[in-house]
Scaffold this active site. Structure first.
Site, short mmCIF file in Angstrom:
data_model
loop_
_atom_site.label_atom_id
_atom_site.label_comp_id
_atom_site.label_asym_id
_atom_site.label_seq_id
_atom_site.Cartn_x
_atom_site.Cartn_y
_atom_site.Cartn_z
N ASN A 8 0.81 -1.22 0.00
CA ASN A 8 0.00 0.00 0.00
C ASN A 8 0.85 1.27 0.00
O ASN A 8 0.41 2.30 -0.52
CB ASN A 8 -1.00 0.00 1.16
CG ASN A 8 -0.35 -0.12 2.51
OD1 ASN A 8 0.76 -0.65 2.65
ND2 ASN A 8 -1.03 0.37 3.54
N GLY A 32 2.65 -5.07 7.76
CA GLY A 32 1.64 -5.89 7.11
C GLY A 32 0.53 -6.24 8.08
O GLY A 32 0.31 -5.54 9.08
N ALA A 75 -2.22 -10.77 11.41
CA ALA A 75 -2.16 -12.24 11.35
C ALA A 75 -0.78 -12.72 10.94
O ALA A 75 -0.20 -13.62 11.57
CB ALA A 75 -3.22 -12.77 10.38
N GLU A 89 4.85 -3.28 12.38
CA GLU A 89 3.84 -2.25 12.15
C GLU A 89 2.68 -2.98 11.49
O GLU A 89 2.74 -3.34 10.31
CB GLU A 89 4.40 -1.13 11.27
CG GLU A 89 3.61 0.15 11.38
CD GLU A 89 2.57 0.29 10.29
OE1 GLU A 89 1.38 0.03 10.58
OE2 GLU A 89 2.92 0.62 9.15
N CYS A 117 -3.19 1.84 6.95
CA CYS A 117 -3.38 1.29 8.30
C CYS A 117 -3.86 2.33 9.28
O CYS A 117 -4.42 1.99 10.33
CB CYS A 117 -2.10 0.62 8.78
SG CYS A 117 -0.65 1.69 8.67
N GLU A 135 8.75 3.41 14.27
CA GLU A 135 9.51 3.78 13.07
C GLU A 135 9.52 5.29 12.95
O GLU A 135 8.59 5.97 13.38
CB GLU A 135 8.91 3.13 11.83
CG GLU A 135 9.03 1.61 11.85
CD GLU A 135 8.60 0.95 10.55
OE1 GLU A 135 9.32 0.04 10.10
OE2 GLU A 135 7.55 1.33 10.01
#
Length: 476
Positions: free
Chosen positions: A143, A220, A223, A242, A276, A454
């Site tokens: 993304n 990502g 999960a 993240e 996100c 980050e």
């Protein structure tokens, strides 16, 4: 692929397509076991010399890469729009944002300060030094296919680490373009290595299991982050994660509902909702619900979906068919449980859009806790609006999630702003601000949204070990 300072081709390749029309835009090498081994070995061998370079040498190389990114800004942005789908204006903004990390960490490289600690013993001295962790295995998402590379690679290199990067299988061309820039900047061979692959699992497993890789950084889904974290934990590896988000936005009655709707329309549909930090639940106090929905609906209705190369496009494609299915399923589930559809709510299949993965920008009102969209990250262009009555209720609803990345608050009451800021269990909070991010600011989440930070000074700490020296001072 780029391994040990050389571009590597293979007979096994996979195709990269444009999500706006399904057209093939390139083929890239598909990594095999020998390439994974070669990249890790190259990074491990290069670390011995790279860690000894001065901070000024590392800084100069990062600064040169920053310059090259800016010189190639237009080409990088156009490639991103073709490969990822976001509108060109958004791609240009991302390239600038990505370049900011290289500049920031070029400067931070020279600020890796140690310190001394007083001892209770007259004949003893303590000093503390920072040193690089070692080889870093980096996994970046589709993304934000350029800025997430620099946000990881920048601090790793500044700290003196070497890197093996695996980009998302949907956007390897952007990663290749960035590695050509690193090559042009003059980084020594083996310091940076790129593995492109259609199946991410073998690379992820190698990062977790190979003892030469001492640190994993991943952006990502939650999960996948859990799987990597569990496997890396068997080897006591440093990790920074993240992960997913489920951002609430709280609009209080003392705020201007039109101003709030304007801001949230921008951040909600940023990157077609595939961010996100995108607000997933918009909590609005009942007193201002009507004007808020009116303004938000008007702005959503004006959003044009299309190919990102069209300057009028506001909504690009979703990344693939699975993304379309997830968004549509959440919308249908919400409607079946009593939500009100105020706009959108369907896949776009007009002749000019039929070849891509387009979903209409959608507005849902009367969303409630039993709906999937209230619990699951949407990652698509759907604004889900939830009513509330009191501040206490809003805080409880906002925190009612396993995620804790970003949150947004609209209020003109300073005391409320402070109370809500302190009460929200999220790592990043925008107060009357839809863009609480910067290379200079720490980015990361709480709970199941991640580990570590980050960007900022905190970002480089993720790639450093702390070493203590205790020295006995004789005589005198």
């Amino acid at each position: 692929m780029y391994i040990n300072g050389a571009w590597v081709e293979t007979d096994q390749r996979f195709t990269v397509t444009n999500p706006a029309n399904g057209e093939a835009i390139g083929e890239v090498a598909n990594a095999g076991p020998e390439h994974i081994e070669g990249a890790i070995a190259a990074a491990h061998d290069a670390f011995a010399s790279w860690r000894k370079t001065t901070a000024y040498e590392r800084s100069a190389l990062l600064y040169r890469a920053w310059q090259l990114m800016l010189e190639q800004k237009q080409e990088l942005a156009e490639l991103m729009t073709k490969e990822q789908g976001k509108p060109l204006k958004a791609s240009l903004n991302e390239v600038q944002y990505g370049a900011d990390f290289l500049l920031w960490f070029a400067e931070e490289a020279k600020r890796l300060y140690g310190h001394s600690i007083p001892s209770a013993r007259a004949d003893q001295r303590f000093w503390v030094q920072k040193q690089p962790v070692g080889v870093v295995g980096a996994i970046t998402p589709w993304n934000y296919p350029i800025s997430m590379i620099t946000r990881k690679v920048g601090p790793a290199l500044a700290a003196g680490c070497t890197v093996v990067l695996k980009p998302a299988e949907s956007t390897p061309l952007c990663a290749m373009a960035m590695f050509r820039i690193f090559e042009q900047a003059g980084f020594p061979k083996g310091v940076l290595n790129l593995l492109t692959t259609e199946d991410p699992r073998p690379v992820g497993n190698a990062f977790c299991d190979d003892p030469r890789v001492r640190k994993i950084t991943f952006t990502g889904s939650t999960a996948v982050g859990k799987l990597l974290n569990e496997r890396a934990g068997r080897h006591i590896k440093r990790v920074s994660m993240e992960l997913g988000g489920h951002a609430p936005a709280l609009v209080f009655a003392d705020a201007d509902p039109v101003h709030a709707a304007k801001g949230l329309s921008l951040v909600k549909f940023l990157n077609t909702g595939q961010a996100c930090i995108s607000p997933n639940r918009i909590l609005v106090q009942r007193e201002v619900m009507a004007p808020f929905l009116k303004e938000l609906g008007k702005r959503i209705a004006a959003m044009k979906a299309g190919n990102g190369m069209d300057p009028d496009t506001r909504i690009g494609p979703l990344i693939n068919e699975a993304a379309i299915s997830k968004v549509d399923n959440q919308v249908k589930d919400a409607l079946s449980k009593g939500a009100s559809l105020l706009g959108g709510g369907e896949r776009l299949l007009t002749p000019e859009l039929a070849g891509g993965h387009f979903y209409a920008p959608t507005l849902l009102a009367d969303v409630s806790p039993e709906m999937l969209i209230y619990r699951e990250e949407t990652f698509g262009p759907v604004a889900a609006v939830v009513p509330f009555d009191t501040e206490e209720e809003a805080l409880a609803m906002a925190n009612d999630t396993h995620y804790g990345l970003a949150a947004y608050v609209y209020t003109e009451n300073l005391s409320r702003a402070m109370r809500v800021f302190e009460g929200l269990d999220f790592g990043i909070i925008g107060i009357n601000d839809i863009n609480p991010t910067s290379a200079a600011a720490p980015f990361g989440g709480m709970k199941e949204s991640g580990l570590g930070r980050e960007g900022a000074q905190a970002g480089i700490e993720e790639y450093l070990e702390t070493k203590l020296g205790g020295i006995a001072v004789a005589g005198g």
